[in-house]
Design an enzyme around this catalytic site. Structure first.
Site, PDB file in Angstrom:
ATOM      1  N   ASN A  97       0.708  -1.111   0.079  1.00  0.00           N
ATOM      2  CA  ASN A  97      -0.022   0.188  -0.047  1.00  0.00           C
ATOM      3  C   ASN A  97       0.828   1.450  -0.170  1.00  0.00           C
ATOM      4  O   ASN A  97       0.391   2.295  -0.272  1.00  0.00           O
ATOM      5  CB  ASN A  97      -0.890  -0.022   1.101  1.00  0.00           C
ATOM      6  CG  ASN A  97      -1.874  -1.041   1.299  1.00  0.00           C
ATOM      7  OD1 ASN A  97      -2.615  -1.340   0.219  1.00  0.00           O
ATOM      8  ND2 ASN A  97      -1.880  -1.980   2.189  1.00  0.00           N
ATOM      9  N   SER A 112     -12.247  -9.708   4.040  1.00  0.00           N
ATOM     10  CA  SER A 112     -12.313  -8.178   3.929  1.00  0.00           C
ATOM     11  C   SER A 112     -13.847  -7.670   4.740  1.00  0.00           C
ATOM     12  O   SER A 112     -13.938  -6.891   5.723  1.00  0.00           O
ATOM     13  CB  SER A 112     -12.515  -7.705   2.560  1.00  0.00           C
ATOM     14  OG  SER A 112     -11.416  -7.717   1.854  1.00  0.00           O
ATOM     15  N   GLN A 143     -10.180   0.161  -2.833  1.00  0.00           N
ATOM     16  CA  GLN A 143      -8.729  -0.591  -2.828  1.00  0.00           C
ATOM     17  C   GLN A 143      -7.528   0.287  -3.368  1.00  0.00           C
ATOM     18  O   GLN A 143      -7.716   0.514  -4.427  1.00  0.00           O
ATOM     19  CB  GLN A 143      -8.818  -1.978  -3.692  1.00  0.00           C
ATOM     20  CG  GLN A 143      -9.812  -3.116  -2.696  1.00  0.00           C
ATOM     21  CD  GLN A 143      -9.717  -4.450  -3.373  1.00  0.00           C
ATOM     22  OE1 GLN A 143      -9.884  -5.329  -2.681  1.00  0.00           O
ATOM     23  NE2 GLN A 143      -9.245  -4.431  -4.505  1.00  0.00           N
ATOM     24  N   ARG A 161     -19.889 -20.660 -31.761  1.00  0.00           N
ATOM     25  CA  ARG A 161     -19.043 -19.975 -30.962  1.00  0.00           C
ATOM     26  C   ARG A 161     -19.304 -18.556 -31.265  1.00  0.00           C
ATOM     27  O   ARG A 161     -19.363 -17.906 -32.272  1.00  0.00           O
ATOM     28  CB  ARG A 161     -17.611 -20.193 -31.404  1.00  0.00           C
ATOM     29  CG  ARG A 161     -17.006 -21.558 -30.811  1.00  0.00           C
ATOM     30  CD  ARG A 161     -15.510 -21.711 -31.472  1.00  0.00           C
ATOM     31  NE  ARG A 161     -14.623 -20.709 -31.123  1.00  0.00           N
ATOM     32  CZ  ARG A 161     -13.934 -20.925 -29.801  1.00  0.00           C
ATOM     33  NH1 ARG A 161     -14.020 -21.833 -29.212  1.00  0.00           N
ATOM     34  NH2 ARG A 161     -12.995 -19.680 -29.507  1.00  0.00           N
TER      35      ARG A 161
END
Length: 246
Positions: free
Chosen positions: A45, A105, A126, A178
């Site tokens: 951090n 968290s 965050q 697809r």
């Protein structure tokens, strides 16, 4: 050069805040969980990008949104606490048992709310989301007025597979048809950048429910700093953007 990049970053933040819809102050509190025991990057951090720590960049961006009653940093580390106070955040001293590697968290958030009983609505940020922008925050606040929760997300057009009973099979797409990228909107994937939520959800053990909305961010802004490679990439991107601005 680092000081110049820092000044440019601050100027761009002010410019960004002025160019987006003004966010009225309210009773939402911003919360950053920033423990000192990160393993991938020591004191992650506080790692610097463009002359500012990840924590400082996040606090400054949140401040420039003008959307929050207070900005809190929940930490168990004195160095992180000092950095948080340096940039104007309020420090919540997190007990060690809520700052372990295996602490979810939601438990750290619940501990914070147990101490600060007047807080009803909050936004979890965050600081590893280095490309957080005020416009994303302001959009989230607006959507939070009519939803229980709001979070940052991006679109993914990767075709996913899964293993079932040792057999590899497509996950939610047909091998005989697809989908092309232009034929579908893509999966909605959380980025972890932020989560707006309410006390009553946390007290029921949840951060989100089925009354959520999303803020769709640019894919290029979805980088999360989880490794030294991510940190190097973020520095390169920011350096390239600074050279372009100059």
């Amino acid at each position: 050069m680092i000081q110049l990049k820092t000044v440019i970053f601050l100027i761009l933040l002010v410019f960004d805040a002025g160019c987006t819809e003004f966010c009225l102050k309210n009773d939402i509190h911003a919360l950053i969980l920033a423990r000192g025991g990160s393993k991938g990057i020591n004191l992650k951090n506080l790692a610097e990008v463009g002359g500012l720590s990840l924590l400082a960049r996040t606090i400054i961006t949140i401040q420039n949104s003008s959307c929050f009653k207070h900005i809190w940093v929940s930490t168990d580390d004195k160095r992180i606490a000092f950095e948080a106070q340096k940039y104007g955040a309020i420090v919540h001293r997190r007990p060690e048992k809520f700052a372990r590697d295996d602490t979810p968290s939601i438990h750290a958030i619940s501990e914070f709310l147990d101490v600060h009983t007047s807080i009803q609505d909050f936004a979890l940020f965050q600081c590893t989301s280095v490309f957080l922008k005020t416009k994303y925050i302001q959009e989230a606040v607006k959507k939070f007025e009519t939803h229980d929760c709001v979070f940052a997300a991006k679109r993914s057009h990767y075709l996913r597979w899964k293993v079932v009973d040792d057999e590899l099979i497509p996950a939610e797409f047909d091998l005989n048809a697809r989908p092309r990228r232009q034929d579908w909107e893509g999966d909605i994937v959380e980025t972890g950048m932020f989560y707006f939520s309410r006390r009553r959800l946390v007290k029921s053990g949840l951060l989100q429910n089925n009354r959520c909305s999303i803020v769709e961010i640019d894919v290029k802004d979805g980088l999360e700093i989880d490794s030294h490679h991510d940190l190097t990439l973020a520095k390169y991107i920011l350096s390239s953007e600074t050279k372009t601005d100059l």
